[in-house]
Design an enzyme around this catalytic site. Structure first.
Site, PDB file in Angstrom:
ATOM      1  N   LEU A 127       0.826  -1.210   0.000  1.00  0.00           N
ATOM      2  CA  LEU A 127       0.000   0.000   0.000  1.00  0.00           C
ATOM      3  C   LEU A 127       0.857   1.256   0.000  1.00  0.00           C
ATOM      4  O   LEU A 127       0.693   2.131  -0.844  1.00  0.00           O
ATOM      5  CB  LEU A 127      -0.933   0.000   1.215  1.00  0.00           C
ATOM      6  CG  LEU A 127      -1.751   1.266   1.474  1.00  0.00           C
ATOM      7  CD1 LEU A 127      -2.711   1.528   0.316  1.00  0.00           C
ATOM      8  CD2 LEU A 127      -2.524   1.157   2.794  1.00  0.00           C
ATOM      9  N   ALA A 132       3.282   8.674  -0.071  1.00  0.00           N
ATOM     10  CA  ALA A 132       1.916   8.343   0.330  1.00  0.00           C
ATOM     11  C   ALA A 132       1.976   7.281   1.423  1.00  0.00           C
ATOM     12  O   ALA A 132       1.742   6.099   1.179  1.00  0.00           O
ATOM     13  CB  ALA A 132       1.109   7.841  -0.870  1.00  0.00           C
ATOM     14  N   SER A 134       0.975   7.939   5.426  1.00  0.00           N
ATOM     15  CA  SER A 134      -0.277   8.171   6.142  1.00  0.00           C
ATOM     16  C   SER A 134      -1.393   8.602   5.192  1.00  0.00           C
ATOM     17  O   SER A 134      -2.557   8.288   5.406  1.00  0.00           O
ATOM     18  CB  SER A 134      -0.076   9.238   7.230  1.00  0.00           C
ATOM     19  OG  SER A 134       0.851   8.802   8.199  1.00  0.00           O
ATOM     20  N   TRP A 158       8.509   0.604   1.962  1.00  0.00           N
ATOM     21  CA  TRP A 158       8.335   0.049   3.317  1.00  0.00           C
ATOM     22  C   TRP A 158       7.482  -1.227   3.307  1.00  0.00           C
ATOM     23  O   TRP A 158       6.615  -1.415   4.143  1.00  0.00           O
ATOM     24  CB  TRP A 158       7.701   1.099   4.256  1.00  0.00           C
ATOM     25  CG  TRP A 158       8.408   2.410   4.250  1.00  0.00           C
ATOM     26  CD1 TRP A 158       7.955   3.578   3.729  1.00  0.00           C
ATOM     27  CD2 TRP A 158       9.725   2.665   4.754  1.00  0.00           C
ATOM     28  NE1 TRP A 158       8.898   4.565   3.882  1.00  0.00           N
ATOM     29  CE2 TRP A 158       9.996   4.034   4.517  1.00  0.00           C
ATOM     30  CE3 TRP A 158      10.696   1.895   5.389  1.00  0.00           C
ATOM     31  CZ2 TRP A 158      11.208   4.637   4.890  1.00  0.00           C
ATOM     32  CZ3 TRP A 158      11.890   2.488   5.758  1.00  0.00           C
ATOM     33  CH2 TRP A 158      12.136   3.840   5.511  1.00  0.00           C
ATOM     34  N   ILE A 159       7.771  -2.103   2.356  1.00  0.00           N
ATOM     35  CA  ILE A 159       6.968  -3.316   2.214  1.00  0.00           C
ATOM     36  C   ILE A 159       7.607  -4.463   3.005  1.00  0.00           C
ATOM     37  O   ILE A 159       8.704  -4.930   2.666  1.00  0.00           O
ATOM     38  CB  ILE A 159       6.805  -3.712   0.735  1.00  0.00           C
ATOM     39  CG1 ILE A 159       6.235  -2.526  -0.062  1.00  0.00           C
ATOM     40  CG2 ILE A 159       5.920  -4.935   0.623  1.00  0.00           C
ATOM     41  CD1 ILE A 159       4.939  -1.955   0.476  1.00  0.00           C
ATOM     42  N   THR A 160       6.921  -4.902   4.048  1.00  0.00           N
ATOM     43  CA  THR A 160       7.358  -6.060   4.814  1.00  0.00           C
ATOM     44  C   THR A 160       7.286  -7.299   3.930  1.00  0.00           C
ATOM     45  O   THR A 160       6.313  -7.500   3.213  1.00  0.00           O
ATOM     46  CB  THR A 160       6.465  -6.257   6.050  1.00  0.00           C
ATOM     47  OG1 THR A 160       6.549  -5.088   6.870  1.00  0.00           O
ATOM     48  CG2 THR A 160       6.896  -7.465   6.869  1.00  0.00           C
ATOM     49  N   ARG A 269      19.536 -10.693  40.348  1.00  0.00           N
ATOM     50  CA  ARG A 269      20.551  -9.657  40.600  1.00  0.00           C
ATOM     51  C   ARG A 269      20.494  -9.211  42.053  1.00  0.00           C
ATOM     52  O   ARG A 269      19.442  -8.812  42.558  1.00  0.00           O
ATOM     53  CB  ARG A 269      20.279  -8.472  39.671  1.00  0.00           C
ATOM     54  CG  ARG A 269      21.146  -7.241  39.911  1.00  0.00           C
ATOM     55  CD  ARG A 269      22.578  -7.476  39.521  1.00  0.00           C
ATOM     56  NE  ARG A 269      23.315  -6.231  39.511  1.00  0.00           N
ATOM     57  CZ  ARG A 269      24.650  -6.156  39.474  1.00  0.00           C
ATOM     58  NH1 ARG A 269      25.382  -7.268  39.423  1.00  0.00           N
ATOM     59  NH2 ARG A 269      25.250  -4.984  39.457  1.00  0.00           N
ATOM     60  N   GLN A 337      16.236  -0.339  31.826  1.00  0.00           N
ATOM     61  CA  GLN A 337      16.584   0.334  33.078  1.00  0.00           C
ATOM     62  C   GLN A 337      16.717  -0.673  34.224  1.00  0.00           C
ATOM     63  O   GLN A 337      17.638  -0.572  35.041  1.00  0.00           O
ATOM     64  CB  GLN A 337      15.521   1.372  33.427  1.00  0.00           C
ATOM     65  CG  GLN A 337      15.903   2.306  34.573  1.00  0.00           C
ATOM     66  CD  GLN A 337      17.019   3.259  34.186  1.00  0.00           C
ATOM     67  OE1 GLN A 337      17.187   3.581  33.007  1.00  0.00           O
ATOM     68  NE2 GLN A 337      17.790   3.706  35.160  1.00  0.00           N
ATOM     69  N   GLU A 364       1.559   0.702  10.028  1.00  0.00           N
ATOM     70  CA  GLU A 364       0.112   0.442  10.006  1.00  0.00           C
ATOM     71  C   GLU A 364      -0.687   1.588  10.618  1.00  0.00           C
ATOM     72  O   GLU A 364      -1.651   1.385  11.347  1.00  0.00           O
ATOM     73  CB  GLU A 364      -0.207  -0.903  10.669  1.00  0.00           C
ATOM     74  CG  GLU A 364       0.438  -2.035   9.902  1.00  0.00           C
ATOM     75  CD  GLU A 364      -0.273  -3.352  10.033  1.00  0.00           C
ATOM     76  OE1 GLU A 364      -1.429  -3.390  10.439  1.00  0.00           O
ATOM     77  OE2 GLU A 364       0.367  -4.366   9.704  1.00  0.00           O
TER      78      GLU A 364
END
Length: 381
Positions: A127, A132, A134, A158-160, A269, A337, A364
């Site tokens: 998509l 293009a 958002s 950005w295609i997984t 720890r 942390q 997404e």
């Protein structure tokens, strides 16, 4: 630690036990090395396929698991707690099957869906474009009708699973009629004229290839049009509502993994003669982390149960995506942390969890977009 889940059936309980076993014995031991080497775990997806996990929310008649989203999402969460690349990959694959499963004709579903969810194939969702993201309606990749084919020209960003997917749910412009000029095509991954750029060099999820897809006169048979011409954007947004629940579940899994790591470390720890989990500063930090995980899980399950009941769930999906991914970012940061200096090293997975969490707030639909969608819903109520 095992999550105490309320599941709707014994079948669901057995399915989650199988998933937990796969996550513990097969995925978790391989994750750190594969992520460090940016190695795509195709073998892991074949294992999921052989175990019946690649088509869980789809109909049995097409080879799916016929599971409610409430159950499918908890499978996603369990996998993501062990290896985020695999959890996100399953979510993307499920979303890539969505257009055909929900908007294809009976003939199209019978012809292609069984193979897509049968275990050997993996999908991608095409998509986004460089300009293009958002603003999906601004996409410019074109599909021009030529006899019995569409000829596709342009690029997707950005295609997984770019370059490794066997099929793509592609949104392309078939007319200049703005948002109503976009159509959905089911594209074979081996189509001549389709290629992938080298994977992006990412901060996290390095085992999952994210690439630009290039279409240079790629010919896609017109019979692979899903839905009507011009229906593509509504199909894409429909799929994203369900996909956002998937990403929320992945985020909860990642946060749960970070919480488990932090609790285990804090028990072992010792400082000033006692385990650091006994110090109030650490106790309260862990308590806040646990509360964030529980709250985010409740949010995605609420959306899933509404979806399963056939009720509107788009706002709940946006809330779940927003709450869960923000929680994952905070919980993974706090896990670092708790581990202190050790958390900043690659000897422990805390730093990897923290890097992986960031992208969940972005893809997404960024969390800023989720806030906008939620606010618009409130304005209409």
């Amino acid at each position: 630690m095992a999550v105490d889940r309320l599941l709707p059936s014994q079948e669901a309980t057995d399915l989650l036990e199988l998933t937990a076993e796969i996550a513990r014995d097969e995925l978790a031991p391989a994750a750190a090395s594969a992520e460090e080497q940016a190695h795509f775990p195709r073998k892991a997806f074949r294992l999921l396929g052989a175990s019946g996990l690649l088509g869980l929310p789809y109909a049995e008649e097409h080879g799916g698991g016929a599971q409610p989203y409430e159950v499918y999402l908890q499978v996603l969460e369990e996998l993501s707690s062990a290896w985020m690349t695999v959890g996100v990959g399953l979510s993307v694959h499920t979303m890539s099957c969505y257009p055909l499963a929900h908007h294809g004709t009976a003939e199209q579903r019978e012809r292609w869906l069984p193979e897509m969810i049968g275990g050997e194939l993996l999908g991608g969702y095409a998509l986004s474009e460089a300009h293009a993201g958002s603003d999906a309606a601004a996409l410019s990749t074109r599909a021009e009708r030529d006899a019995d084919d569409y000829v596709v020209t342009g690029s997707k960003s950005w295609i997984t699973h770019g370059g490794v997917a066997d099929f793509y749910a592609l949104m392309a412009r078939t007319s200049d009629d703005g948002p109503r000029g976009i159509s959905c095509l089911l594209v074979d991954g081996g189509t001549p004229g389709l290629s992938a750029a080298p994977p992006e060099r990412k901060m996290g999820l390095t085992g999952s290839p994210t690439t630009e897809l290039r279409f240079e006169g790629a010919r896609v048979p017109a019979e692979r049009l899903i839905g009507e011409p011009g229906q593509g954007l509504s199909i894409a947004l429909d799929a994203l509502n369900s996909g956002r629940l998937g990403i929320a579940a992945c985020a909860v899994g990642l946060a749960q993994g970070a919480l488990d790591l932090a609790v285990d470390y804090a028990r072992q720890r010792r400082q000033f003669g006692k385990a650091i989990i006994e110090f109030q500063g650490v106790e309260f930090l862990l308590a806040d982390m646990a509360a964030a995980v529980q709250t985010a899980r409740a949010a995605y399950l609420d959306g899933a149960r509404r979806r399963d009941a056939g009720r509107p769930f788009a706002m709940q999906a946006s809330v779940a995506k927003l709450v869960a991914t923000d929680a994952a970012m905070k919980v993974t940061t706090d896990a670092v942390q708790v581990l202190g200096g050790a958390g900043y090293t690659r000897d422990f997975p805390a730093e990897r969890y923290m890097r992986e969490a960031k992208v969940l707030q972005i893809f997404e639909g960024t969390n800023q977009i989720q806030r906008m969608l939620i606010a618009r819903t409130l304005d209409k109520s």
